[in-house]
Design a protein around this motif. Structure first.
Motif, PDB file in Angstrom:
ATOM      1  N   VAL A 110       1.474  -0.944  -3.320  1.00  0.00           N
ATOM      2  CA  VAL A 110       0.798  -1.103  -2.031  1.00  0.00           C
ATOM      3  C   VAL A 110       1.818  -1.599  -1.025  1.00  0.00           C
ATOM      4  CG1 VAL A 110      -1.496  -1.553  -2.995  1.00  0.00           C
ATOM      5  CG2 VAL A 110       0.075  -3.474  -2.608  1.00  0.00           C
ATOM      6  N   ALA A 111       1.501  -1.414   0.269  1.00  0.00           N
ATOM      7  CA  ALA A 111       2.414  -1.806   1.341  1.00  0.00           C
ATOM      8  C   ALA A 111       1.600  -2.392   2.491  1.00  0.00           C
ATOM      9  CB  ALA A 111       3.218  -0.598   1.814  1.00  0.00           C
ATOM     10  N   CYS A 161      -3.734  -7.736  -9.189  1.00  0.00           N
ATOM     11  CA  CYS A 161      -5.101  -8.008  -8.734  1.00  0.00           C
ATOM     12  C   CYS A 161      -5.503  -7.174  -7.523  1.00  0.00           C
ATOM     13  CB  CYS A 161      -5.264  -9.478  -8.399  1.00  0.00           C
ATOM     14  SG  CYS A 161      -5.315 -10.569  -9.846  1.00  0.00           S
ATOM     15  N   VAL A 162      -4.681  -6.221  -7.124  1.00  0.00           N
ATOM     16  CA  VAL A 162      -5.077  -5.350  -6.022  1.00  0.00           C
ATOM     17  C   VAL A 162      -4.971  -3.890  -6.453  1.00  0.00           C
ATOM     18  CG1 VAL A 162      -4.427  -6.977  -4.217  1.00  0.00           C
ATOM     19  CG2 VAL A 162      -2.763  -5.298  -4.980  1.00  0.00           C
ATOM     20  N   LEU A 163      -5.963  -3.125  -6.047  1.00  0.00           N
ATOM     21  CA  LEU A 163      -5.988  -1.682  -6.279  1.00  0.00           C
ATOM     22  C   LEU A 163      -6.140  -0.990  -4.943  1.00  0.00           C
ATOM     23  CD1 LEU A 163      -8.492  -1.660  -9.273  1.00  0.00           C
ATOM     24  CD2 LEU A 163      -6.045  -1.129  -9.416  1.00  0.00           C
ATOM     25  N   PRO A 164      -5.484   0.154  -4.746  1.00  0.00           N
ATOM     26  CA  PRO A 164      -5.641   0.871  -3.474  1.00  0.00           C
ATOM     27  C   PRO A 164      -7.109   1.182  -3.208  1.00  0.00           C
ATOM     28  CG  PRO A 164      -3.819   1.787  -4.743  1.00  0.00           C
ATOM     29  CD  PRO A 164      -4.533   0.825  -5.654  1.00  0.00           C
ATOM     30  N   VAL A 173      -3.578  -5.251   3.334  1.00  0.00           N
ATOM     31  CA  VAL A 173      -2.330  -5.913   2.947  1.00  0.00           C
ATOM     32  C   VAL A 173      -1.586  -6.372   4.201  1.00  0.00           C
ATOM     33  CG1 VAL A 173      -0.102  -5.629   1.810  1.00  0.00           C
ATOM     34  CG2 VAL A 173      -2.152  -4.591   0.815  1.00  0.00           C
ATOM     35  N   VAL A 174      -1.216  -7.648   4.233  1.00  0.00           N
ATOM     36  CA  VAL A 174      -0.434  -8.215   5.325  1.00  0.00           C
ATOM     37  C   VAL A 174       1.050  -8.163   4.988  1.00  0.00           C
ATOM     38  CG1 VAL A 174       0.030 -10.319   6.642  1.00  0.00           C
ATOM     39  CG2 VAL A 174      -2.321  -9.729   6.021  1.00  0.00           C
ATOM     40  N   ALA A 175       1.376  -8.538   3.748  1.00  0.00           N
ATOM     41  CA  ALA A 175       2.769  -8.573   3.310  1.00  0.00           C
ATOM     42  C   ALA A 175       2.814  -8.482   1.797  1.00  0.00           C
ATOM     43  CB  ALA A 175       3.457  -9.848   3.796  1.00  0.00           C
ATOM     44  N   VAL A 176       3.954  -8.068   1.270  1.00  0.00           N
ATOM     45  CA  VAL A 176       4.129  -8.009  -0.183  1.00  0.00           C
ATOM     46  C   VAL A 176       5.408  -8.733  -0.561  1.00  0.00           C
ATOM     47  CG1 VAL A 176       2.882  -5.828  -0.392  1.00  0.00           C
ATOM     48  CG2 VAL A 176       5.364  -5.794  -0.128  1.00  0.00           C
TER      49      VAL A 176
END
Length: 360
Positions: free
Chosen positions: A77-78, A144-147, A67-70
């Motif tokens: 996520v961070a 669409c993202v999972l740790p 992850v670059v940014a949220v």
């Protein structure tokens, strides 16, 4: 920001490796720098029109990265977190989701119609299967993202997002292979190799791999196949010969071709189970007569995304990886750069190899 990506300009056109303009993440979005992306047959199905989604598009749906940014409102996520991309997020509200069948979510691919990025000339681009993983970086919905699971390198974890979830799920969730059963897997690509490993984990007593290419035998046996057959007109007969003239308990079809589906059906015992994972075109017509359906008592089942719930299944798969039961590297036949994706597509068309992994 400008990044490089593999763009499908139109159905039937070759992929173009080019620069695109990626927006900053908005509310509910996540900006991810890709570590790796698998080249999957579903991407080929998009490029040739078997699966119809808006184009031009950035393809790629099996990937992992950092992850670059949220955007505003994203809390699970961070920046700095490793994540696995989930190309088919469930909405949680449709009829299928209410039944717990999240892999059949009616809105899973609704994001493919969105504008994902733009070419340097200003043309709108869509995210092929929601996540546009054939790019150095991507911006996706938070759903669409999972740790990423602990103890699994991101380059390996990329394969969990489609090939492994699909192959493992086909065996464990759809076919429900039991200890001691016999299994035939048709198609030794990435999904097929994952299905072979899953059958081994389930305790299958015999695992017969079938493919058109003799060169894939080593891959299949390394994954756990006990027998290997080069596909022919006598494949079903050969499988019955390897199983006391009965046929296998379970056949898993990973090619999406009418002749392969029919052969998989013919290869199962009376009362056996055939699970179809491969994505075939509308022109692939499979026929059965009414008497044989009654007489053989077999079941034929479609399987979407391995009937998997990624949030539930990723930790299970990671546990198998950490324990040494599931070898993700065995699914990868070559590691390529972004520029190598068009050639990898040609290899898939020619039926070569298991799975190419794009490493960024």
């Amino acid at each position: 920001m400008a990044v490089r990506a593999a763009v499908l300009p139109a159905v039937g056109s070759p992929l173009e490796i080019t620069g695109i303009e990626l927006p900053d993440p908005g509310p509910g979005q996540v900006h991810v720098r890709l570590a790796a992306a698998g080249v999957c047959h579903s991407d080929l199905s998009l490029s040739n029109g078997t699966m119809r989604l808006p184009v031009p598009a950035v393809l790629g749906h099996e990937g992992a990265g950092t992850v670059v940014a949220v955007g505003e409102g994203v809390t699970h996520v961070a920046p700095g977190d490793g994540v696995v991309l989930n190309w088919a997020p469930s909405c949680g509200a449709c009829h299928a989701c209410s039944l717990g069948e999240v892999w059949l979510c009616a809105d899973a691919l609704s994001g493919a119609a969105a504008v994902h990025a733009r070419t340097t000339e200003g043309t709108d681009l869509h995210p092929g299967l929601n996540v546009a993983a054939f790019a150095e970086e991507t911006v996706v919905p938070a759903s669409c993202v999972l740790p990423a699971p602990d103890g699994v390198p991101l380059t390996d974890a990329a394969l969990l997002g489609c090939a492994v979830l699909t192959g493992y799920g086909a065996v464990h969730h759809s076919a429900r292979v039991r200890q001691g059963e016999t299994v035939a897997v048709f198609g030794v690509g990435g999904v097929g190799l994952a299905a072979i490993q899953a059958a081994r984990i389930a305790g299958a007593s015999k695992i017969i791999a079938v493919d058109v290419s003799p060169a894939k035998e080593e891959l299949a046996r390394a994954a756990g196949a006990t027998d290997y057959l080069v596909a022919s007109d006598t494949t079903a007969r050969e499988i019955r010969g390897l199983t006391g003239r009965q046929g296998v308990d379970v056949a898993v079809e990973c090619a999406g071709r009418a002749v392969t589906i029919r052969t998989a059906w013919d290869s199962t015992r009376r009362g056996g189970r055939t699970t179809v994972v491969g994505i075939g075109g509308k022109d692939q017509q499979v026929t059965f007569n009414a008497l044989e359906i009654f007489h053989w008592g077999r079941t034929l089942t479609g399987c979407v995304y391995g009937n998997s719930d990624p949030a539930r299944d990723l930790p299970v798969l990671a546990g198998h990886v950490r324990a040494g039961r599931l070898d993700l590297s065995a699914l990868v036949t070559e590691r390529i750069s972004l520029d190598g994706i068009p050639a990898a597509f040609e290899n898939m068309l020619a039926g070569k190899g298991g799975r190419a992994l794009v490493v960024f």
